[in-house]
Enzyme design. Structure first.
Site, mmCIF file in Angstrom:
data_model
loop_
_atom_site.group_PDB
_atom_site.id
_atom_site.type_symbol
_atom_site.label_atom_id
_atom_site.label_comp_id
_atom_site.label_asym_id
_atom_site.label_seq_id
_atom_site.Cartn_x
_atom_site.Cartn_y
_atom_site.Cartn_z
ATOM 1 C CG HIS A 1 -0.614 -0.227 2.596
ATOM 2 N ND1 HIS A 1 0.461 0.594 2.948
ATOM 3 C CD2 HIS A 1 -1.031 -0.978 3.538
ATOM 4 C CE1 HIS A 1 0.572 0.326 4.285
ATOM 5 N NE2 HIS A 1 -0.546 -0.521 4.775
ATOM 6 C CG HIS B 1 -4.101 -5.362 12.878
ATOM 7 N ND1 HIS B 1 -4.871 -4.429 12.975
ATOM 8 C CD2 HIS B 1 -3.040 -5.009 11.997
ATOM 9 C CE1 HIS B 1 -4.592 -3.471 11.861
ATOM 10 N NE2 HIS B 1 -3.389 -3.837 11.581
ATOM 11 C CD GLU C 1 -3.339 -2.493 7.510
ATOM 12 O OE1 GLU C 1 -2.644 -2.412 8.605
ATOM 13 O OE2 GLU C 1 -3.167 -2.059 6.398
ATOM 14 C CG ASP D 1 -1.423 -6.722 6.733
ATOM 15 O OD1 ASP D 1 -2.421 -6.247 7.013
ATOM 16 O OD2 ASP D 1 -0.255 -6.582 6.960
ATOM 17 C CG HIS E 1 -0.805 0.288 12.562
ATOM 18 N ND1 HIS E 1 -0.856 0.902 11.055
ATOM 19 C CD2 HIS E 1 -0.962 -1.060 12.263
ATOM 20 C CE1 HIS E 1 -1.321 -0.037 10.357
ATOM 21 N NE2 HIS E 1 -1.248 -1.316 10.941
ATOM 22 C CG ASP F 1 0.986 -4.516 11.771
ATOM 23 O OD1 ASP F 1 1.371 -5.534 11.037
ATOM 24 O OD2 ASP F 1 -0.120 -3.977 11.658
ATOM 25 C CE1 TYR G 1 5.675 -3.458 9.341
ATOM 26 C CE2 TYR G 1 5.750 -2.676 11.324
ATOM 27 C CZ TYR G 1 4.934 -3.384 10.416
ATOM 28 O OH TYR G 1 3.759 -3.981 10.586
ATOM 29 C CG HIS H 1 4.399 -7.666 8.602
ATOM 30 N ND1 HIS H 1 3.787 -8.110 7.513
ATOM 31 C CD2 HIS H 1 3.392 -6.908 9.094
ATOM 32 C CE1 HIS H 1 2.778 -7.603 7.541
ATOM 33 N NE2 HIS H 1 2.531 -6.729 8.467
HETATM 34 FE FE1 FEO Z 1 -1.610 -3.178 9.917
HETATM 35 FE FE2 FEO Z 1 0.546 -5.860 8.886
HETATM 36 O O1 FEO Z 1 -1.141 -4.951 9.074
#
Ligand code: FEO
Length: 397
Positions: free
Chosen positions: A24, A78, A80, A82, A144, A163, A191, A224
């Site tokens: 993104h 989370h 999101e 991903d 986040h 994250d 990051y 991640h």
């Molecule tokens: Fe906030 Fe890795 O997604």
């Protein structure tokens, strides 16, 4: 395929996205991973999922350890996509599994995947007993997203903070003691700078909250990149420093140019700074990656931005960068501006206004030059750089 075990009966079942280069807008030149973890106990829990394009890989990895149908819990730290977008596929198999999320996580999951989900909400301090192992939840709003939470594995001392503490880094290694430390910290800083920097004060408070809880953290397994198993305090200390806005005698010059005048000014300012012992990083925006520039800004004391005036305004690439960088709220910088123009100027004033309105500290002197800088004007630019160098040295952040 060989299984990756964090400790006894805790497995990494994530996916490596070697080829992603644009996450993104974040330039992931080293790819990324989507980390999911499987805990096998009397009850079986999956911690987070992976991006939907890798859902079959996730299911295959789970099936090599236990059957995906046997999952009792799916913890969504989370929402999101991903991390959550394999959820619909997983619950096609794990029909009895209960989904665990925060209250805001529940609302977000319903908006993303519809209302027919078996979700139980949890708050900070709630625990879920799996058998020998216990999961404890810690809400982490705005780290986040509003829905974010951390899951802590009590008996093993493993923090799974989604994250937070992650890196966009695809690698065949899974653990911090297996990988080049310079690359690891470079990607961790990138990051932090591009994802978590706006939430610096919340990060400090969350780390203090974890310390107050007196929970031993033996391992940090983010969503991640690499798992911090040999030295989790390394990344906690780095996050504290970054969040406190620790800087060094360094300036980042960011600019764009039409016919080379703003480029000449940028280089002359850089010479002035260098002469006074300041470390300089210089980026022409059209040839550079904003993700990388912001990473360099993280520990810089000054950010010096240049733009030619185009149609009485800021050059579009510079304007876009200002929007990006002000949203990230870097702490403790001196901001300064320069540029060139043909007949009516304006870019420098408008850049300064935008940064001032964002609440940042501005060095009021600016440098704006008509058409092409003469050698005398370039000398003034060098002096301007030297003046900023003195301001940098006075800055105690
Ligand atoms: Fe906030 Fe890795 O997604």
């Amino acid at each position: 395929m060989s299984q990756v075990e964090l400790t006894s009966n805790i497995y990494w079942v994530g996916a490596i996205d070697w080829n992603i280069r644009d996450f993104h807008g974040y330039k992931t030149r080293r790819g990324t991973t989507y980390n999911a973890y499987l805990i096998v106990d009397k009850k079986k829990a999956l911690i987070d999922t992976v991006k939907y394009t890798f859902s079959n890989e996730l299911i295959q990895k789970i099936n090599e350890i236990t059957s995906v149908e046997n999952l009792d819990y799916i913890i969504i730290n989370h929402i999101e996509m991903d991390h959550s977008s394999s959820l619909p596929k997983i619950i096609e198999y794990a029909k009895e599994a209960e989904i665990i999320a925060t209250e805001r996580g529940k609302l977000g999951l319903i908006k993303h995947y519809g209302g027919n989900l078996n979700i139980k909400t949890v708050k900070t301090g709630d625990e879920l007993r799996l058998g020998e192992k216990t999961l404890r939840f810690v809400e982490a709003p705005m780290l986040h997203w509003p829905d974010s939470m951390f899951t802590y594995l009590v008996e093993d001392g493993i923090l799974m903070p989604n994250d937070a503490f992650g890196q966009h880094l695809a690698s065949s290694q899974r653990f911090d003691d297996e990988i080049n430390q310079h690359i690891l910290m470079e990607e961790a800083a990138k990051y932090y700078a591009n994802i978590l920097m706006p939430f610096a004060s919340l990060i400090i408070r969350k780390i203090q909250e974890l310390i107050k809880m007196q929970i031993p953290i033996r391992m940090i397994a983010p969503s991640h990149g690499i798992i911090w198993r040999s030295n989790p305090s390394k990344i906690i200390n780095a996050y504290m420093e970054w969040s406190q806005g620790k800087t060094r005698n360094k300036a980042v010059i960011v600019y764009d140019t039409m016919w080379g005048s703003t480029d000449k000014i940028a280089r002359a300012i850089s010479e002035g700074l260098t002469k006074r012992g300041i470390d300089v990083k210089l980026f022409k925006l059209r040839d550079s990656d904003k993700t990388e520039i912001v990473t360099q800004i993280l520990d810089a004391k000054a950010v010096i931005i240049g733009s030619p005036t185009l149609n009485n305004s800021v050059f579009p690439s510079v304007s876009a960068f200002l929007t990006y960088v002000t949203g990230l709220k870097p702490k403790g910088k001196i901001w300064s501006f320069f540029g060139s123009y043909g007949w009516g100027g304006g870019a420098v004033k408008k850049m300064a206004e935008k940064i001032r309105n964002a609440g940042f500290e501005i060095y009021e002197q600016t440098m704006e030059i008509k058409y092409v800088p003469t050698s005398e004007e370039l000398e003034k630019c060098r002096k301007f750089g030297e003046e900023i160098a003195e301001k940098i040295k006075e800055n105690r952040n």
